[in-house]
Write an enzyme that holds these catalytic residues in place. Structure first.
Site, PDB file in Angstrom:
ATOM      1  N   SER A  63       0.842  -1.316  -0.119  1.00  0.00           N
ATOM      2  CA  SER A  63       0.129   0.005  -0.063  1.00  0.00           C
ATOM      3  C   SER A  63       0.803   1.293  -0.157  1.00  0.00           C
ATOM      4  O   SER A  63       0.350   2.306  -0.184  1.00  0.00           O
ATOM      5  CB  SER A  63      -1.088  -0.081   1.240  1.00  0.00           C
ATOM      6  OG  SER A  63      -1.864  -0.928   1.102  1.00  0.00           O
ATOM      7  N   LYS A  66       0.546   3.305  -2.845  1.00  0.00           N
ATOM      8  CA  LYS A  66      -0.847   4.309  -3.186  1.00  0.00           C
ATOM      9  C   LYS A  66      -0.332   5.760  -3.064  1.00  0.00           C
ATOM     10  O   LYS A  66      -1.084   6.633  -3.753  1.00  0.00           O
ATOM     11  CB  LYS A  66      -1.827   3.764  -2.245  1.00  0.00           C
ATOM     12  CG  LYS A  66      -2.258   2.422  -2.408  1.00  0.00           C
ATOM     13  CD  LYS A  66      -3.288   2.189  -1.098  1.00  0.00           C
ATOM     14  CE  LYS A  66      -3.761   0.589  -1.047  1.00  0.00           C
ATOM     15  NZ  LYS A  66      -4.556   0.300   0.138  1.00  0.00           N
ATOM     16  N   TYR A 190      -3.758  -2.596 -10.347  1.00  0.00           N
ATOM     17  CA  TYR A 190      -3.538  -2.334  -8.840  1.00  0.00           C
ATOM     18  C   TYR A 190      -2.676  -3.335  -8.114  1.00  0.00           C
ATOM     19  O   TYR A 190      -1.902  -3.033  -7.473  1.00  0.00           O
ATOM     20  CB  TYR A 190      -5.030  -2.190  -8.171  1.00  0.00           C
ATOM     21  CG  TYR A 190      -5.238  -2.575  -6.495  1.00  0.00           C
ATOM     22  CD1 TYR A 190      -4.765  -1.248  -5.936  1.00  0.00           C
ATOM     23  CD2 TYR A 190      -5.040  -3.547  -5.912  1.00  0.00           C
ATOM     24  CE1 TYR A 190      -4.788  -1.353  -4.458  1.00  0.00           C
ATOM     25  CE2 TYR A 190      -5.362  -3.419  -4.641  1.00  0.00           C
ATOM     26  CZ  TYR A 190      -5.091  -2.552  -3.848  1.00  0.00           C
ATOM     27  OH  TYR A 190      -4.963  -2.487  -2.543  1.00  0.00           O
ATOM     28  N   TYR A 241      -4.852   3.805   7.780  1.00  0.00           N
ATOM     29  CA  TYR A 241      -6.483   3.323   7.886  1.00  0.00           C
ATOM     30  C   TYR A 241      -6.697   3.447   9.466  1.00  0.00           C
ATOM     31  O   TYR A 241      -6.766   4.794  10.031  1.00  0.00           O
ATOM     32  CB  TYR A 241      -6.176   1.710   7.878  1.00  0.00           C
ATOM     33  CG  TYR A 241      -5.511   1.497   6.510  1.00  0.00           C
ATOM     34  CD1 TYR A 241      -5.783   1.792   5.286  1.00  0.00           C
ATOM     35  CD2 TYR A 241      -4.185   0.913   6.677  1.00  0.00           C
ATOM     36  CE1 TYR A 241      -5.210   1.629   4.053  1.00  0.00           C
ATOM     37  CE2 TYR A 241      -3.215   0.722   5.657  1.00  0.00           C
ATOM     38  CZ  TYR A 241      -4.069   1.068   4.336  1.00  0.00           C
ATOM     39  OH  TYR A 241      -3.079   0.683   3.295  1.00  0.00           O
ATOM     40  N   VAL A 259       1.264  -3.677   3.748  1.00  0.00           N
ATOM     41  CA  VAL A 259       1.083  -4.835   4.487  1.00  0.00           C
ATOM     42  C   VAL A 259       2.351  -5.854   4.408  1.00  0.00           C
ATOM     43  O   VAL A 259       2.612  -6.607   4.968  1.00  0.00           O
ATOM     44  CB  VAL A 259      -0.073  -5.843   4.371  1.00  0.00           C
ATOM     45  CG1 VAL A 259      -1.130  -5.318   4.856  1.00  0.00           C
ATOM     46  CG2 VAL A 259      -0.162  -5.934   2.829  1.00  0.00           C
TER      47      VAL A 259
HETATM   48  O1  DON Z   1      -5.081  -4.882  -1.656  1.00  0.00           O
HETATM   49  C1  DON Z   1      -4.171  -5.507  -0.780  1.00  0.00           C
HETATM   50  O2  DON Z   1      -4.673  -5.796   0.225  1.00  0.00           O
HETATM   51  C2  DON Z   1      -2.851  -5.407  -0.942  1.00  0.00           C
HETATM   52  N1  DON Z   1      -2.305  -5.284  -2.167  1.00  0.00           N
HETATM   53  C3  DON Z   1      -2.295  -4.144  -0.160  1.00  0.00           C
HETATM   54  C4  DON Z   1      -3.069  -3.481   1.260  1.00  0.00           C
HETATM   55  C5  DON Z   1      -2.079  -3.091   2.005  1.00  0.00           C
HETATM   56  O3  DON Z   1      -0.730  -2.700   2.017  1.00  0.00           O
HETATM   57  C6  DON Z   1      -2.718  -2.613   3.473  1.00  0.00           C
HETATM   58  N2  DON Z   1      -1.588  -1.786   4.212  1.00  0.00           N
HETATM   59  N3  DON Z   1      -1.237  -1.725   5.097  1.00  0.00           N
END
Ligand code: DON
Length: 312
Positions: A63, A66, A190, A241, A259
């Site tokens: 993320s 983003k 994405y 978040y 993540v």
């Molecule tokens: O879409 C997802 O769930 C992952 N590609 C990215 C989520 C993420 O990194 C949330 N961050 N803490």
């Protein structure tokens, strides 16, 4: 303030920590990562680089991407983006679907998954995912000055095989007309964007435009000062978040987590910082990464809430 010394002490303190959180497992490829790692890199506004621990080990930025995707989307459609994505903290987990029904398919902000999927739809711009991903890679190469940054295809394949929640989010928003391309193409873009592999050093370099009011260190302009400030504001209010308030309270600078265990944090006018440790807390943010940034902010006095550099 001896920043090199602070970095060395932080690395030693983090390496001695026992509570490291839990490595993300909903993307199976990420579950294989050794949680015993910790890296930090600080690019300063006066051109120094201080790095320690596993600062040169590549990890899945997830993320954190983003931030770069939002920057590209704003470059394409400008403020029209805000007709399709909000800019309020959601108070919900990163992959939540519940608000979307009440809010007619308009995600709360560009950093929750739903919002980032709309951003990925904008960045697709009628092309195939590989075109958009090529553009993203060129952008990150330019920002970091490092052309070796690439996609980890194993991570992308792993998320493609298991990303049912994101498929649900994308289809749901498509029903409201807020996702405009085929959902498989949008998710292809994405998921590959999230699967970029970078080290702390590369990530800290890529974030420099946000500490320099939108300027590239080579003197070129990446975004306007106003846009850089707004991206930083979104990182502070939405970058972690439903733990964004806690991150602002503990660390006090804009930050975006992923993540994979990475966090990019920006001290405007002073530093672009990347930390990485794969173990996550209950909100999906790096456990040691957050702790290290909290300690770094305490020792340096860096905070967007204080004009002074005074540690305590
Ligand atoms: O879409 C997802 O769930 C992952 N590609 C990215 C989520 C993420 O990194 C949330 N961050 N803490």
């Amino acid at each position: 303030m001896d920043l090199g010394n602070i970095v060395n002490e932080l690395v030693a303190a983090m390496q001695a920590q026992e509570d490291r959180g839990t490595v993300a497992s909903y993307i199976p490829e990420l579950a294989k990562i050794d949680p015993g790692q910790f890296g930090i890199a600080i690019a300063t506004a006066d051109g120094r680089m201080l790095a320690g621990g596993d600062a040169d080990t590549g990890f899945s930025i997830q993320s954190v991407s983003k931030v770069f995707a939002l920057t590209l989307a704003l470059g394409k459609v400008g403020d029209q983006l805000w007709e399709r994505v909000g800019r309020e903290p959601s108070g919900n987990p990163f992959n939540s679907i519940t608000q979307l029904e009440h809010e007619q398919g308009i995600p709360r902000n560009p950093f929750i998954n739903a919002g980032a999927i709309v951003v990925a739809d904008v960045n697709l711009g009628g092309h195939q995912p590989r075109v958009a991903i090529g553009e993203m890679l060129r952008f990150v190469h330019y920002l970091s000055g490092d052309d070796s940054i690439a996609i980890d295809e194993a991570v992308a394949a792993s998320e493609t095989a298991t990303g049912f929640r994101n498929l649900a989010l994308a289809n749901y928003m498509r029903a409201f007309g807020n996702v405009r391309h085929d959902v498989d193409l949008v998710l292809g873009n994405y998921i590959h964007q999230c699967a970029m592999e970078m080290s702390c050093r590369q990530l800290a370099l890529a974030g420099r435009y946000l500490m320099l009011d939108g300027r590239h260190p080579d003197g070129g302009r990446v975004v306007s000062p106003r846009r850089a400030r707004r991206i930083n504001a979104l990182m502070l209010t939405c970058g972690h978040y439903d733990a964004s308030g806690d991150f602002a309270f503990r660390v006090g600078i804009p930050g975006k987590s992923g993540v994979g265990g990475g966090i990019l944090a920006i001290v405007p006018g002073r530093a672009s910082i990347a930390v990485w440790s794969p173990g996550l807390n209950a909100n999906g943010n790096s456990c040691l990464g957050t702790l290290a940034l909290e300690e770094l902010a305490r020792r340096t006095g860096w905070s967007v809430f204080s004009p002074l550099e005074e540690g305590d």
